[in-house]
Write a protein that holds these residues in place. Structure first.
Motif, PDB file in Angstrom:
ATOM      1  N   ASN A 102      22.493  53.283 -37.131  1.00  0.00           N
ATOM      2  CA  ASN A 102      21.652  54.179 -36.335  1.00  0.00           C
ATOM      3  C   ASN A 102      20.766  55.035 -37.223  1.00  0.00           C
ATOM      4  O   ASN A 102      19.605  55.305 -36.893  1.00  0.00           O
ATOM      5  N   ARG A 103      21.291  55.462 -38.378  1.00  0.00           N
ATOM      6  CA  ARG A 103      20.437  56.183 -39.326  1.00  0.00           C
ATOM      7  C   ARG A 103      19.308  55.282 -39.814  1.00  0.00           C
ATOM      8  O   ARG A 103      18.179  55.736 -40.008  1.00  0.00           O
ATOM      9  N   PHE A 104      19.621  54.009 -39.995  1.00  0.00           N
ATOM     10  CA  PHE A 104      18.584  53.076 -40.437  1.00  0.00           C
ATOM     11  C   PHE A 104      17.517  52.900 -39.362  1.00  0.00           C
ATOM     12  O   PHE A 104      16.321  52.805 -39.677  1.00  0.00           O
ATOM     13  N   HIS A 105      17.930  52.850 -38.078  1.00  0.00           N
ATOM     14  CA  HIS A 105      16.941  52.797 -36.992  1.00  0.00           C
ATOM     15  C   HIS A 105      16.015  54.009 -37.049  1.00  0.00           C
ATOM     16  O   HIS A 105      14.793  53.887 -36.901  1.00  0.00           O
ATOM     17  N   LEU A 106      16.601  55.182 -37.245  1.00  0.00           N
ATOM     18  CA  LEU A 106      15.793  56.401 -37.342  1.00  0.00           C
ATOM     19  C   LEU A 106      14.857  56.336 -38.542  1.00  0.00           C
ATOM     20  O   LEU A 106      13.688  56.736 -38.459  1.00  0.00           O
ATOM     21  N   LEU A 107      15.366  55.810 -39.661  1.00  0.00           N
ATOM     22  CA  LEU A 107      14.549  55.703 -40.871  1.00  0.00           C
ATOM     23  C   LEU A 107      13.385  54.740 -40.668  1.00  0.00           C
ATOM     24  O   LEU A 107      12.248  55.018 -41.085  1.00  0.00           O
ATOM     25  N   THR A 108      13.633  53.610 -40.011  1.00  0.00           N
ATOM     26  CA  THR A 108      12.550  52.660 -39.769  1.00  0.00           C
ATOM     27  C   THR A 108      11.503  53.248 -38.823  1.00  0.00           C
ATOM     28  O   THR A 108      10.314  52.960 -38.953  1.00  0.00           O
TER      29      THR A 108
END
Length: 710
Positions: free
Chosen positions: A387-393
């Motif tokens: 989920n952090r990666f989704h936010l980062l993308t």
């Protein structure tokens, strides 16, 4: 209008429930949720890392021949960041292509679809100054499709209005009344307009949950332009009902209904390239999928327990209401142990696209602010790393453009350095030979070809999938038209890309400088603008194109050739904007089936139903009574009062005070309408005692005058 319809309440009885605001600094204890995709996740990220490593090694080899300067180190760093973005997209597309090819070959037939879900579902349609006829048409089309499957009993339809334009609000009331008359007892149509637009769309849905959510088990959240087939609606309800750990199931919407060239361009890319990207994403995301704010079904209990959004510290654009709430809500659901699933296999979820580059820019400015705001959320306690990666993308999807622009600037600076700065032929080391500034030209060409290949992998695989399947080839008009459409899409996208790069750079700069995007309704149909406005809106894009042209022309033909794709798009920004927003040019492409999609050439049932209903509903809503006659029509007055909820404990506003004084001073309701501003009239329609004052003034104008002068 029948008395029954006029007196029917807008919403079911209030059943209040708490939706607790979440503390992003304190983790919750998640219950165990199976991770469905560790293998695919590691494979995709591992392959992306290897591809990035190879690209970085090649770039270092290009730059390090003869030593590496600070500018060359800067170029290497920018290249690694931007290449990582396209490498992950390429590898995800490969994974999606493999999965979809297996699906295509399986060609499994489905039996009759029935609604098996035991829970009740509220279909939420939030709207803000939208065209009521389009919204009503979409709702009726979906209801009638569900009727054919005998599934209407499981769904209630709730039009949740945040509209602030009084005339549009009355058209919404007319649309609700019309739907209730046309659909009869086969469906339940509800309507609520909020007094204050607190927290925009997320606040709109949250207020529904607090007051009426307890009536339902699931929430099917749509946008004003959403359209779902009955098969998708039923399957979403069945899936979330069968899986007790599923908190949210997100469909992958297809773009439909656009006529302008830019809309057709987006539709074709979405239809041909989008599925392999979405399938790859769904595969490696697994139970840690994402939410895109609409065309998704949510477990109501999970949403109310986990997704009460806090206000961020500070002022806008980074503080206050969380704008891109959907990514955060997905992360909050997963933090509490609920699965968030992307249902990439469901076909029949549709939405519309902006009709022009200008409208894309307006939408992306709002999205840019919301995504950059995630920088204050990404470190929240308890979030899953995916989920952090989704936010980062999401953040990087807008920062990518400034980075690409910086890469171009560094490349230009390297060329200018070679032209104007005297090289250091002999360095501090003892050597019989001069230290010439050199770069590996053959390796640079190979790296360029590699980069272009990685960039085009989703497009190549998308077209390859179509060409390998006879049914899909026919659905797009045959091989020749498909390849022609691909060529047109690549050329037009290449021309538009530098414009959108500058648009995103401007959006990022504006956000970082403290600018707030506001909240404006999106244009859905005609995106054309006068030439004067187009040149004004694209003035800086054109200026940047002229500067790059002059610099490259003065430097070398090689630099001019390297910059030519960006220069072409920027110099012709205004004409390209006019070309791509033109409805007549879009119709020309449509007539020749260029950039056609399956939904256009073989229209699904839900789209046919929508098209057949649209003229009738538009004609009926065009005959709505004007405001001047509304207050003197007893049937319209009864209907409005029935549809207007009573808000208790609301603060007394300046608009309310001014409206009250103006109504008291007016000799009749027409004079009051002339005096009232739009905000004050909006307050009158939503405040029962002010509304009754206007009705009394319309029915007894002299009584009001005599009471004041007697």
């Amino acid at each position: 209008m029948s008395p029954e319809q006029a007196n029917k309440p807008g919403m079911p009885p209030i059943r209040a429930a708490e939706m607790q605001t979440q503390d992003l600094r304190r983790p919750l204890g998640p219950k165990a949720t199976p991770d469905r995709a560790p293998g695919a996740r590691y494979a995709v990220f591992g392959a992306s890392a290897l591809l990035l490593g190879f690209g970085g090694y090649e770039m270092y080899g290009v730059l390090s021949l003869g030593g590496t300067t600070p500018l060359e180190w800067a170029m290497l760093g920018l290249f690694l960041i931007t290449f990582a973005w396209i490498a992950l997209a390429a590898v995800s597309s490969v994974a999606g292509f493999i999965i979809l090819r297996k699906r295509d070959r399986a060609n499994s037939s489905k039996g009759p679809l029935r609604l098996e879900a035991k829970g009740r579902t509220a279909v939420l349609v939030p709207c803000y100054n939208e065209n009521p006829a389009s919204v009503a048409t979409a709702i009726e089309a979906m209801v009638r499709e569900l009727e054919q499957h005998g599934a209407n009993s499981g769904f209630d339809w709730c039009l949740l209005s945040d509209t602030r334009d009084p005339q549009t609000a009355l058209q919404e009331e007319e649309a609700v009344s019309l739907l209730r008359q046309r659909l009869g007892n086969s469906s339940r149509i509800y309507y609520r307009r909020r007094l204050v637009n607190t927290d925009r769309k997320s606040g709109n849905v949250a207020e529904f949950c607090r007051n009426w959510g307890s009536h339902y088990d699931y929430l099917l959240v749509l946008d004003a332009d959403s359209l779902l087939s009955a098969e998708v609606i039923i399957e979403l309800a069945n899936r979330i009902d069968r899986d007790p750990n599923a908190g949210l199931i997100q469909t992958v919407p297809r773009l439909v209904g656009g006529t302008s060239l830019i809309a057709r361009l987006q539709q074709f890319a979405n239809a041909v390239y989008g599925p392999i990207i979405a399938t790859g994403l769904a595969r490696w995301a697994g139970s840690e999928g994402n939410f895109w704010g609409h065309n998704a079904i949510i477990r109501r209990q999970a949403f109310m327990e986990c997704c009460g959004l806090p206000h961020l510290k500070g002022r806008a654009p980074f503080g206050g209401t969380i704008l891109s709430h959907d990514f955060v809500e997905a992360a909050l659901l997963r933090r509490c142990g609920w699965k968030v699933i992307i249902a990439d296999d469901l076909e029949g979820s549709y939405e519309e696209s902006p009709p022009s580059i200008v409208d894309l820019a307006v939408r992306d400015r709002r999205w840019c602010q919301g995504n950059l705001q995630h920088s204050k959320v990404i470190g929240s306690r308890g979030f899953h790393w995916v989920n952090r990666f989704h936010l980062l993308t999401g953040i990087f999807s807008y920062l990518c453009s400034p980075l690409w622009f910086a890469l171009i600037v560094v490349g230009v600076m390297l060329a200018l350095q070679a032209q104007y700065i005297r090289p250091e032929y002999f360095d501090s080391t003892l050597s019989l030979f001069p230290s010439w500034p050199r770069q590996d030209a053959p390796r640079a060409v190979r790296l360029f070809l590699l980069t272009m290949l990685v960039l085009l992998v989703p497009k190549i695989l998308g077209i390859a999938r179509v060409l390998m399947d006879p049914a899909q080839r026919r659905s797009l008009g045959g091989s020749a038209r498909t390849l022609t459409s691909m060529l047109a899409e690549i050329l037009l996208s290449a021309a538009i890309a530098p414009i959108m790069m500058c648009v995103h750079c401007g959006a990022v700069f504006s956000t970082l400088m403290g600018g707030d995007s506001g909240w404006n309704p999106q244009r859905r149909d005609d995106g054309s603008l006068p030439w004067k406005q187009l040149f004004y809106r694209h003035r800086w894009h054109t200026v940047i194109g002229i500067l790059l042209t002059l610099i490259a022309w003065n430097n070398s033909p090689a630099l001019l050739a390297w910059l030519s794709p960006a220069i072409f798009g920027l110099l012709l920004a205004a004409p390209l904007s006019a070309l791509t927003s033109s409805l007549s040019i879009g119709r020309w492409f449509k007539g020749r089936q260029i950039l056609a999609t399956t939904e256009e050439l073989n229209e699904p049932s839900i789209l046919r139903t929508y098209r057949s209903l649209e003229p009738t509903i538009e004609a009926k809503l065009a005959c709505i009574a004007p405001l001047a006659t509304h207050f003197s029509d007893p049937a319209l007055v009864r209907r409005h009062e029935a549809l207007t909820p009573t808000y208790e404990g609301t603060p007394f506003s300046a608009e309310e005070a001014l409206a009250r004084v103006k109504i008291m001073d007016a000799s009749n309701h027409r004079q009051a309408l002339e005096w009232l501003s739009q905000k004050e009239l909006d307050k009158v329609l939503l405040t029962p005692y002010l509304y009754r004052m206007m009705v009394s003034l319309a029915q007894n104008p002299r009584t009001q005058l005599e009471a004041r002068t007697g």
